[in-house]
Design a protein around this motif. Structure first.
Motif, PDB file in Angstrom:
ATOM      1  N   TYR A 111      37.128  34.084  34.989  1.00 19.95           N
ATOM      2  CA  TYR A 111      37.962  34.997  35.775  1.00 19.95           C
ATOM      3  C   TYR A 111      37.102  36.030  36.496  1.00 19.95           C
ATOM      4  CZ  TYR A 111      42.064  33.000  33.547  1.00 19.95           C
ATOM      5  OH  TYR A 111      43.036  32.131  33.131  1.00 19.95           O
ATOM      6  N   GLU A 168      34.919  34.154  39.303  1.00 14.10           N
ATOM      7  CA  GLU A 168      35.649  33.700  40.484  1.00 14.10           C
ATOM      8  C   GLU A 168      36.629  34.734  41.028  1.00 14.10           C
ATOM      9  OE1 GLU A 168      37.297  29.924  39.369  1.00 14.10           O
ATOM     10  OE2 GLU A 168      35.302  29.028  39.149  1.00 14.10           O
ATOM     11  N   LYS A 182      39.515  35.732  39.649  1.00 15.36           N
ATOM     12  CA  LYS A 182      40.898  35.271  39.461  1.00 15.36           C
ATOM     13  C   LYS A 182      41.724  36.370  38.797  1.00 15.36           C
ATOM     14  CE  LYS A 182      40.002  30.363  39.244  1.00 15.36           C
ATOM     15  NZ  LYS A 182      40.201  29.113  38.521  1.00 15.36           N
TER      16      LYS A 182
END
Length: 87
Positions: free
Chosen positions: A4, A7, A9
């Motif tokens: 997370y 990237e 996210k």
């Protein structure tokens, strides 16, 4: 959690935090985390480029069938930046 952060996210991208959590996953024998650790060393992100360390992590996941990891292993062995060069 490391992915997370890596990237971005749902949270802000933070490669240092990503490294922290991915290292913890490797310590707990979470196999996919080894590919990410290898990539940190392969690309020289956060930790600095070290193809020999990258190889250590890539070999742990070589049997997974991921062709990209096999390519990276081959590259490491043919690069003069790798101590295992020309083995």
């Amino acid at each position: 959690m490391g992915i997370y952060y890596l990237e971005g996210k749902g949270i802000a991208k933070d490669k240092e935090k990503a490294l922290y959590y991915i290292e913890r996953a490797v310590q707990r024998d979470y196999l996919p985390a080894n590919l990410y650790m290898g990539d940190f060393y392969y690309y020289g992100e956060v930790v600095g480029m070290d193809l020999d360390k990258a190889l250590k992590y890539f070999w742990k996941v070589a049997g997974s069938g991921d062709p990209s990891v096999l390519y990276k292993i081959g590259y490491c062995y043919t690069s003069k930046d790798c101590k295992a060069y020309n083995v």
